[in-house]
Design an enzyme around this catalytic site. Structure first.
Site, short mmCIF file in Angstrom:
data_model
loop_
_atom_site.label_atom_id
_atom_site.label_comp_id
_atom_site.label_asym_id
_atom_site.label_seq_id
_atom_site.Cartn_x
_atom_site.Cartn_y
_atom_site.Cartn_z
N GLU A 20 -12.19 41.18 40.79
CA GLU A 20 -13.06 42.35 41.02
C GLU A 20 -12.51 43.35 42.03
O GLU A 20 -13.18 43.70 43.00
CB GLU A 20 -14.45 41.88 41.45
CG GLU A 20 -15.08 40.91 40.44
CD GLU A 20 -16.45 40.38 40.87
OE1 GLU A 20 -16.88 40.64 42.01
OE2 GLU A 20 -17.08 39.71 40.05
N GLU A 37 -16.16 34.42 31.82
CA GLU A 37 -17.46 34.06 32.43
C GLU A 37 -18.61 34.46 31.50
O GLU A 37 -19.60 35.05 31.92
CB GLU A 37 -17.61 34.77 33.79
CG GLU A 37 -16.47 34.50 34.74
CD GLU A 37 -16.66 35.10 36.13
OE1 GLU A 37 -17.78 35.52 36.47
OE2 GLU A 37 -15.67 35.15 36.88
C1 XIL Z 1 -21.34 33.09 41.05
C2 XIL Z 1 -21.80 31.64 40.98
O1 XIL Z 1 -22.13 31.34 39.65
C3 XIL Z 1 -22.99 31.43 41.90
O2 XIL Z 1 -23.32 30.04 41.96
C4 XIL Z 1 -22.67 31.94 43.31
O3 XIL Z 1 -23.82 31.86 44.10
C5 XIL Z 1 -22.20 33.38 43.27
O4 XIL Z 1 -21.08 33.49 42.39
N1 XIL Z 1 -18.48 36.80 39.05
C6 XIL Z 1 -17.62 35.81 39.48
C7 XIL Z 1 -18.18 34.48 39.79
O5 XIL Z 1 -16.39 36.00 39.47
O6 XIL Z 1 -17.45 33.82 40.81
C8 XIL Z 1 -19.65 34.55 40.17
O7 XIL Z 1 -20.14 33.22 40.31
C9 XIL Z 1 -20.43 35.32 39.14
C10 XIL Z 1 -19.91 36.74 39.02
#
Ligand code: XIL
Length: 372
Positions: A155, A260
Protein backbone atom coordinates in the site's frame (compact mmCIF):
# COMPACT_ATOMS: atom_id res chain seq x y z
CA UNK A 1 -23.80 -57.08 -23.55
CA UNK A 2 -20.75 -57.52 -21.34
CA UNK A 3 -18.99 -54.74 -23.26
CA UNK A 4 -21.95 -52.44 -22.74
CA UNK A 5 -21.88 -53.14 -19.01
CA UNK A 6 -18.17 -52.42 -18.81
CA UNK A 7 -18.66 -49.24 -20.76
CA UNK A 8 -21.37 -48.13 -18.32
CA UNK A 9 -19.21 -48.92 -15.28
CA UNK A 10 -16.18 -47.12 -16.72
CA UNK A 11 -18.31 -44.10 -17.64
CA UNK A 12 -19.75 -43.85 -14.14
CA UNK A 13 -16.27 -44.11 -12.63
CA UNK A 14 -15.01 -41.39 -14.98
CA UNK A 15 -17.87 -39.09 -13.98
CA UNK A 16 -17.21 -39.75 -10.31
CA UNK A 17 -13.49 -39.12 -10.72
CA UNK A 18 -14.25 -35.92 -12.57
CA UNK A 19 -16.69 -34.80 -9.87
CA UNK A 20 -14.11 -35.57 -7.22
CA UNK A 21 -11.38 -33.67 -9.08
CA UNK A 22 -13.62 -30.68 -9.36
CA UNK A 23 -14.83 -30.74 -5.81
CA UNK A 24 -12.10 -28.74 -4.11
CA UNK A 25 -10.97 -25.24 -4.92
CA UNK A 26 -7.31 -26.12 -5.36
CA UNK A 27 -8.08 -29.05 -7.69
CA UNK A 28 -10.76 -27.30 -9.70
CA UNK A 29 -8.37 -24.46 -10.62
CA UNK A 30 -5.08 -26.33 -10.54
CA UNK A 31 -4.37 -25.87 -14.25
CA UNK A 32 -4.68 -22.09 -13.84
CA UNK A 33 -3.62 -20.78 -10.44
CA UNK A 34 -3.15 -21.67 -6.79
CA UNK A 35 -6.04 -21.00 -4.42
CA UNK A 36 -5.36 -19.91 -0.87
CA UNK A 37 -6.55 -18.29 2.33
CA UNK A 38 -5.18 -15.99 5.01
CA UNK A 39 -4.87 -17.78 8.35
CA UNK A 40 -5.08 -16.75 12.00
CA UNK A 41 -3.31 -18.62 14.83
CA UNK A 42 -6.39 -20.68 15.86
CA UNK A 43 -6.37 -22.15 12.37
CA UNK A 44 -2.72 -23.07 12.03
CA UNK A 45 -2.35 -24.42 15.57
CA UNK A 46 -5.25 -26.86 15.13
CA UNK A 47 -7.51 -25.20 17.74
CA UNK A 48 -10.18 -24.76 15.13
CA UNK A 49 -10.71 -28.30 13.83
CA UNK A 50 -13.47 -27.54 11.33
CA UNK A 51 -11.46 -24.80 9.70
CA UNK A 52 -8.30 -26.90 9.82
CA UNK A 53 -10.07 -29.52 7.69
CA UNK A 54 -11.23 -26.91 5.16
CA UNK A 55 -7.76 -25.43 4.85
CA UNK A 56 -6.06 -28.78 4.27
CA UNK A 57 -8.63 -29.92 1.71
CA UNK A 58 -9.28 -26.74 -0.22
CA UNK A 59 -6.12 -24.65 -0.37
CA UNK A 60 -2.59 -25.10 -1.69
CA UNK A 61 -1.25 -21.71 -0.58
CA UNK A 62 -1.55 -19.78 2.69
CA UNK A 63 -0.96 -16.21 3.85
CA UNK A 64 -0.53 -15.01 7.45
CA UNK A 65 -3.33 -12.62 8.39
CA UNK A 66 -1.24 -10.84 11.04
CA UNK A 67 1.59 -12.96 12.50
CA UNK A 68 4.34 -11.75 10.16
CA UNK A 69 3.57 -8.05 10.46
CA UNK A 70 6.26 -5.85 12.00
CA UNK A 71 4.43 -5.16 15.28
CA UNK A 72 4.11 -8.92 15.92
CA UNK A 73 7.58 -10.18 14.98
CA UNK A 74 9.59 -7.11 15.98
CA UNK A 75 7.69 -5.24 18.70
CA UNK A 76 10.68 -3.48 20.32
CA UNK A 77 14.18 -2.50 19.14
CA UNK A 78 16.29 -5.63 18.97
CA UNK A 79 13.44 -7.84 20.27
CA UNK A 80 12.03 -10.37 17.85
CA UNK A 81 9.18 -12.79 18.56
CA UNK A 82 8.79 -15.52 15.98
CA UNK A 83 6.71 -17.89 18.11
CA UNK A 84 3.48 -17.55 16.11
CA UNK A 85 5.18 -17.07 12.75
CA UNK A 86 7.22 -20.26 13.21
CA UNK A 87 4.01 -22.24 13.77
CA UNK A 88 2.45 -20.70 10.67
CA UNK A 89 5.41 -21.69 8.52
CA UNK A 90 5.55 -25.22 10.04
CA UNK A 91 1.85 -25.68 9.26
CA UNK A 92 2.45 -24.70 5.65
CA UNK A 93 5.42 -27.01 5.31
CA UNK A 94 3.64 -29.99 6.87
CA UNK A 95 0.83 -29.55 4.38
CA UNK A 96 3.11 -28.91 1.37
CA UNK A 97 1.68 -25.47 0.73
CA UNK A 98 3.07 -22.45 -1.09
CA UNK A 99 3.76 -20.18 1.87
CA UNK A 100 3.38 -16.41 1.60
CA UNK A 101 5.00 -13.83 3.86
CA UNK A 102 2.95 -10.69 4.55
CA UNK A 103 4.31 -8.01 4.92
CA UNK A 104 7.73 -6.35 5.29
CA UNK A 105 7.26 -2.62 4.70
CA UNK A 106 3.86 -1.04 5.43
CA UNK A 107 2.67 2.10 7.23
CA UNK A 108 0.22 0.15 9.41
CA UNK A 109 0.85 -2.38 12.21
CA UNK A 110 4.40 -1.05 12.52
CA UNK A 111 5.44 0.34 15.93
CA UNK A 112 6.18 4.07 16.26
CA UNK A 113 9.70 3.44 17.57
CA UNK A 114 10.78 2.32 14.10
CA UNK A 115 10.62 5.92 12.87
CA UNK A 116 11.79 7.73 16.02
CA UNK A 117 14.95 8.29 18.04
CA UNK A 118 14.99 8.01 21.85
CA UNK A 119 13.71 11.59 22.16
CA UNK A 120 10.74 10.88 19.90
CA UNK A 121 12.13 12.85 16.94
CA UNK A 122 12.12 11.40 13.42
CA UNK A 123 15.27 9.41 12.64
CA UNK A 124 17.49 10.20 9.66
CA UNK A 125 17.20 8.48 6.27
CA UNK A 126 20.31 6.41 6.99
CA UNK A 127 19.06 5.21 10.37
CA UNK A 128 15.70 4.20 8.93
CA UNK A 129 17.34 2.42 6.00
CA UNK A 130 19.52 0.51 8.47
CA UNK A 131 16.47 -0.48 10.52
CA UNK A 132 14.65 -1.60 7.40
CA UNK A 133 17.62 -3.64 6.16
CA UNK A 134 18.13 -5.28 9.55
CA UNK A 135 14.43 -6.20 9.88
CA UNK A 136 14.13 -7.57 6.36
CA UNK A 137 17.33 -9.55 6.55
CA UNK A 138 16.35 -11.08 9.90
CA UNK A 139 12.76 -11.99 8.94
CA UNK A 140 13.30 -13.07 5.33
CA UNK A 141 16.55 -14.81 6.31
CA UNK A 142 14.84 -16.85 9.02
CA UNK A 143 12.38 -18.38 6.56
CA UNK A 144 14.75 -18.65 3.59
CA UNK A 145 13.77 -21.58 1.39
CA UNK A 146 10.51 -22.10 3.32
CA UNK A 147 8.50 -18.96 2.57
CA UNK A 148 8.13 -18.86 -1.23
CA UNK A 149 6.83 -15.33 -1.80
CA UNK A 150 6.89 -12.07 0.17
CA UNK A 151 4.66 -9.01 0.01
CA UNK A 152 7.65 -6.69 0.26
CA UNK A 153 5.90 -3.33 0.12
CA UNK A 154 2.22 -2.94 0.98
CA UNK A 155 0.00 0.00 0.00
CA UNK A 156 2.55 2.63 -1.04
CA UNK A 157 0.08 4.58 -3.18
CA UNK A 158 -2.80 6.99 -2.65
CA UNK A 159 -6.12 6.60 -4.46
CA UNK A 160 -5.01 9.16 -7.08
CA UNK A 161 -1.86 7.18 -7.86
CA UNK A 162 0.58 9.51 -6.10
CA UNK A 163 2.96 8.23 -3.44
CA UNK A 164 1.42 7.87 0.01
CA UNK A 165 3.18 10.18 2.48
CA UNK A 166 3.95 7.37 4.93
CA UNK A 167 6.83 7.71 7.40
CA UNK A 168 8.88 5.49 5.03
CA UNK A 169 8.32 7.92 2.19
CA UNK A 170 8.80 11.07 4.28
CA UNK A 171 12.03 9.95 5.91
CA UNK A 172 13.71 7.87 3.18
CA UNK A 173 12.12 9.22 -0.01
CA UNK A 174 10.66 7.38 -3.00
CA UNK A 175 13.54 4.93 -3.27
CA UNK A 176 12.48 3.21 -0.04
CA UNK A 177 10.54 0.80 -2.27
CA UNK A 178 13.54 -0.11 -4.38
CA UNK A 179 15.67 -0.55 -1.25
CA UNK A 180 13.12 -2.86 0.37
CA UNK A 181 13.10 -5.16 -2.67
CA UNK A 182 16.88 -5.23 -2.86
CA UNK A 183 17.24 -6.03 0.86
CA UNK A 184 14.70 -8.86 0.54
CA UNK A 185 16.49 -10.26 -2.50
CA UNK A 186 19.82 -10.14 -0.66
CA UNK A 187 18.28 -12.09 2.23
CA UNK A 188 16.85 -14.82 -0.04
CA UNK A 189 17.80 -14.61 -3.73
CA UNK A 190 15.30 -17.35 -4.68
CA UNK A 191 12.18 -15.98 -3.03
CA UNK A 192 9.44 -14.29 -5.08
CA UNK A 193 8.93 -10.60 -4.27
CA UNK A 194 5.67 -8.69 -4.68
CA UNK A 195 4.23 -5.19 -4.56
CA UNK A 196 0.75 -5.40 -2.95
CA UNK A 197 -2.07 -2.82 -2.95
CA UNK A 198 -5.83 -2.29 -3.13
CA UNK A 199 -8.09 -0.48 -5.62
CA UNK A 200 -5.71 -1.14 -8.52
CA UNK A 201 -8.92 -1.65 -10.51
CA UNK A 202 -9.42 2.14 -10.45
CA UNK A 203 -7.68 3.94 -13.31
CA UNK A 204 -5.79 6.64 -11.41
CA UNK A 205 -4.32 4.31 -8.81
CA UNK A 206 -3.46 1.66 -11.41
CA UNK A 207 -1.70 4.27 -13.55
CA UNK A 208 0.45 5.23 -10.54
CA UNK A 209 1.23 1.59 -9.84
CA UNK A 210 2.11 0.89 -13.48
CA UNK A 211 4.56 3.81 -13.43
CA UNK A 212 6.04 2.58 -10.17
CA UNK A 213 6.50 -1.00 -11.38
CA UNK A 214 7.88 0.13 -14.76
CA UNK A 215 10.48 2.28 -13.00
CA UNK A 216 11.47 -0.60 -10.73
CA UNK A 217 11.79 -2.98 -13.69
CA UNK A 218 13.84 -0.42 -15.67
CA UNK A 219 16.27 -0.16 -12.75
CA UNK A 220 16.62 -3.93 -12.53
CA UNK A 221 14.90 -4.16 -9.13
CA UNK A 222 14.04 -7.82 -8.38
CA UNK A 223 10.23 -7.74 -8.44
CA UNK A 224 8.30 -10.91 -9.37
CA UNK A 225 4.69 -9.87 -9.12
CA UNK A 226 1.93 -7.48 -8.22
CA UNK A 227 -0.75 -8.37 -5.70
CA UNK A 228 -4.18 -6.85 -6.22
CA UNK A 229 -5.78 -7.22 -2.81
CA UNK A 230 -9.39 -7.66 -3.96
CA UNK A 231 -11.42 -6.24 -1.09
CA UNK A 232 -14.50 -5.96 -3.27
CA UNK A 233 -18.16 -4.96 -3.03
CA UNK A 234 -21.16 -6.41 -4.84
CA UNK A 235 -21.20 -3.58 -7.37
CA UNK A 236 -17.55 -2.58 -7.49
CA UNK A 237 -15.39 -3.24 -9.39
CA UNK A 238 -17.04 -4.27 -12.64
CA UNK A 239 -15.65 -7.36 -14.37
CA UNK A 240 -14.04 -5.09 -16.96
CA UNK A 241 -12.33 -3.18 -14.16
CA UNK A 242 -11.15 -6.46 -12.62
CA UNK A 243 -9.45 -7.32 -15.91
CA UNK A 244 -7.61 -3.98 -16.03
CA UNK A 245 -4.77 -4.80 -13.62
CA UNK A 246 -4.47 -8.38 -14.87
CA UNK A 247 -3.92 -7.28 -18.45
CA UNK A 248 -1.82 -4.19 -17.70
CA UNK A 249 0.56 -5.65 -15.14
CA UNK A 250 1.17 -8.86 -17.05
CA UNK A 251 2.24 -6.72 -20.02
CA UNK A 252 5.06 -5.43 -17.80
CA UNK A 253 6.28 -9.01 -17.39
CA UNK A 254 5.26 -9.52 -13.75
CA UNK A 255 2.99 -12.17 -12.29
CA UNK A 256 -0.43 -10.98 -11.14
CA UNK A 257 -2.10 -12.37 -8.06
CA UNK A 258 -5.28 -11.73 -6.16
CA UNK A 259 -4.01 -11.64 -2.61
CA UNK A 260 -6.85 -10.72 -0.23
CA UNK A 261 -10.14 -11.52 -1.90
CA UNK A 262 -13.43 -10.94 -0.07
CA UNK A 263 -16.79 -9.48 -1.12
CA UNK A 264 -18.69 -7.12 1.15
CA UNK A 265 -22.47 -7.65 0.94
CA UNK A 266 -23.36 -4.98 3.52
CA UNK A 267 -24.35 -1.39 2.74
CA UNK A 268 -21.25 0.68 2.07
CA UNK A 269 -20.22 2.69 5.10
CA UNK A 270 -18.50 5.34 2.96
CA UNK A 271 -18.59 6.41 -0.68
CA UNK A 272 -14.96 5.49 -1.12
CA UNK A 273 -13.74 2.08 -2.32
CA UNK A 274 -10.73 2.15 -0.06
CA UNK A 275 -9.45 -0.75 2.02
CA UNK A 276 -7.41 1.61 4.22
CA UNK A 277 -7.26 -0.09 7.62
CA UNK A 278 -7.22 3.29 9.42
CA UNK A 279 -10.79 4.07 8.30
CA UNK A 280 -13.32 3.92 11.16
CA UNK A 281 -17.06 4.46 10.74
CA UNK A 282 -19.53 4.68 13.66
CA UNK A 283 -21.94 1.77 14.16
CA UNK A 284 -25.49 2.22 12.86
CA UNK A 285 -28.16 -0.53 12.60
CA UNK A 286 -28.80 0.54 8.99
CA UNK A 287 -25.28 -0.55 8.16
CA UNK A 288 -25.86 -4.01 9.66
CA UNK A 289 -29.04 -5.33 8.01
CA UNK A 290 -28.44 -9.12 8.26
CA UNK A 291 -27.46 -9.92 11.87
CA UNK A 292 -29.46 -13.18 11.81
CA UNK A 293 -28.63 -14.57 8.40
CA UNK A 294 -28.25 -13.66 4.76
CA UNK A 295 -31.50 -13.46 2.72
CA UNK A 296 -31.59 -16.07 -0.06
CA UNK A 297 -31.61 -13.47 -2.84
CA UNK A 298 -28.40 -11.88 -1.52
CA UNK A 299 -26.85 -15.32 -1.04
CA UNK A 300 -27.52 -16.13 -4.70
CA UNK A 301 -26.27 -12.74 -5.87
CA UNK A 302 -23.06 -13.30 -3.91
CA UNK A 303 -22.67 -16.75 -5.50
CA UNK A 304 -22.99 -15.24 -8.96
CA UNK A 305 -20.54 -12.45 -8.14
CA UNK A 306 -17.95 -14.97 -6.90
CA UNK A 307 -18.44 -17.21 -9.93
CA UNK A 308 -18.04 -14.25 -12.29
CA UNK A 309 -14.80 -13.27 -10.55
CA UNK A 310 -13.29 -16.77 -10.62
CA UNK A 311 -14.45 -17.14 -14.24
CA UNK A 312 -12.58 -13.95 -15.06
CA UNK A 313 -9.43 -15.10 -13.27
CA UNK A 314 -9.59 -18.41 -15.14
CA UNK A 315 -10.02 -16.55 -18.44
CA UNK A 316 -6.60 -15.07 -17.67
CA UNK A 317 -5.09 -18.44 -16.85
CA UNK A 318 -1.32 -18.11 -16.63
CA UNK A 319 -1.35 -14.34 -16.08
CA UNK A 320 -3.11 -14.79 -12.73
CA UNK A 321 -0.95 -17.17 -10.71
CA UNK A 322 -2.72 -17.17 -7.33
CA UNK A 323 -6.09 -16.28 -5.82
CA UNK A 324 -6.06 -15.98 -2.01
CA UNK A 325 -9.15 -15.30 0.10
CA UNK A 326 -8.67 -13.04 3.13
CA UNK A 327 -9.93 -15.56 5.68
CA UNK A 328 -11.55 -18.99 5.68
CA UNK A 329 -15.08 -18.61 7.09
CA UNK A 330 -17.40 -15.63 7.53
CA UNK A 331 -16.96 -15.95 11.29
CA UNK A 332 -13.32 -14.88 11.29
CA UNK A 333 -13.33 -12.28 8.52
CA UNK A 334 -11.87 -8.85 9.31
CA UNK A 335 -14.90 -7.44 7.44
CA UNK A 336 -17.03 -8.06 10.55
CA UNK A 337 -15.06 -5.26 12.23
CA UNK A 338 -13.91 -2.97 9.45
CA UNK A 339 -14.70 -0.20 8.74
CA UNK A 340 -17.57 -0.53 11.26
CA UNK A 341 -17.09 -2.62 14.41
CA UNK A 342 -19.29 -5.63 15.26
CA UNK A 343 -21.24 -6.13 12.07
CA UNK A 344 -22.35 -9.49 10.70
CA UNK A 345 -20.75 -9.76 7.27
CA UNK A 346 -20.73 -12.62 4.75
CA UNK A 347 -17.68 -12.04 2.56
CA UNK A 348 -16.18 -15.53 2.09
CA UNK A 349 -16.98 -18.98 0.64
CA UNK A 350 -17.66 -20.80 3.95
CA UNK A 351 -20.34 -19.80 6.46
CA UNK A 352 -20.11 -19.29 10.23
CA UNK A 353 -20.52 -23.05 10.79
CA UNK A 354 -17.69 -23.82 8.37
CA UNK A 355 -20.14 -25.14 5.75
CA UNK A 356 -19.65 -24.32 2.06
CA UNK A 357 -21.98 -21.57 0.86
CA UNK A 358 -23.77 -21.46 -2.51
CA UNK A 359 -20.85 -19.21 -3.57
CA UNK A 360 -18.46 -22.13 -3.02
CA UNK A 361 -20.50 -24.40 -5.32
CA UNK A 362 -20.78 -21.64 -7.90
CA UNK A 363 -17.00 -21.14 -7.92
CA UNK A 364 -16.41 -24.89 -8.36
CA UNK A 365 -19.01 -25.02 -11.15
CA UNK A 366 -17.30 -22.15 -12.97
CA UNK A 367 -13.90 -23.89 -13.05
CA UNK A 368 -12.48 -24.60 -16.50
CA UNK A 369 -13.54 -28.04 -17.69
CA UNK A 370 -10.63 -30.37 -18.24
CA UNK A 371 -10.54 -32.87 -21.09
CA UNK A 372 -11.63 -36.22 -19.63
C1 XIL B 1 -6.07 -6.84 8.41
C2 XIL B 1 -6.32 -8.06 9.28
O1 XIL B 1 -7.20 -8.92 8.61
C3 XIL B 1 -6.91 -7.63 10.62
O2 XIL B 1 -6.99 -8.75 11.50
C4 XIL B 1 -6.03 -6.54 11.26
O3 XIL B 1 -6.65 -6.07 12.42
C5 XIL B 1 -5.81 -5.39 10.30
O4 XIL B 1 -5.27 -5.88 9.08
N1 XIL B 1 -4.97 -4.99 3.79
C6 XIL B 1 -3.90 -5.76 4.19
C7 XIL B 1 -4.07 -6.68 5.33
O5 XIL B 1 -2.85 -5.78 3.52
O6 XIL B 1 -2.87 -6.85 6.07
C8 XIL B 1 -5.18 -6.23 6.26
O7 XIL B 1 -5.38 -7.25 7.25
C9 XIL B 1 -6.45 -5.97 5.49
C10 XIL B 1 -6.22 -4.87 4.46
Amino acid sequence: MRNALWFAVVSVLAVLAHAQNQSTLKDAYKDCFMVGAALNPAQFTGQDQAEDAIIKTQFNTISPENVLKWEVVHPRPGAYDFSAADKYVEFGQQNHMFIIGHTLVWHSQVPKWVFEDDKGNPVSRDVLLDRMREHISKVVGRYKGRISGWDVVNEALNEDGTMRQSPWMKIIGEDYIEKAFRFAHDADPDVQLYYNDYSLENDAKRKGALELISKLKAKGVPITGVGTQGHFHMDWPSIEEVEGPIVDFSKLGVKVMVTELDIDVLPQATQSQTADVSLKVAADPKLNPYPNGLPEAVQQALAKRYADLFGTYAKHCGAVTRVTLWGVTDKDSWKNNWPVRDRTNYPLLFDRNAKPKPAFDAVIQRAPKRPS
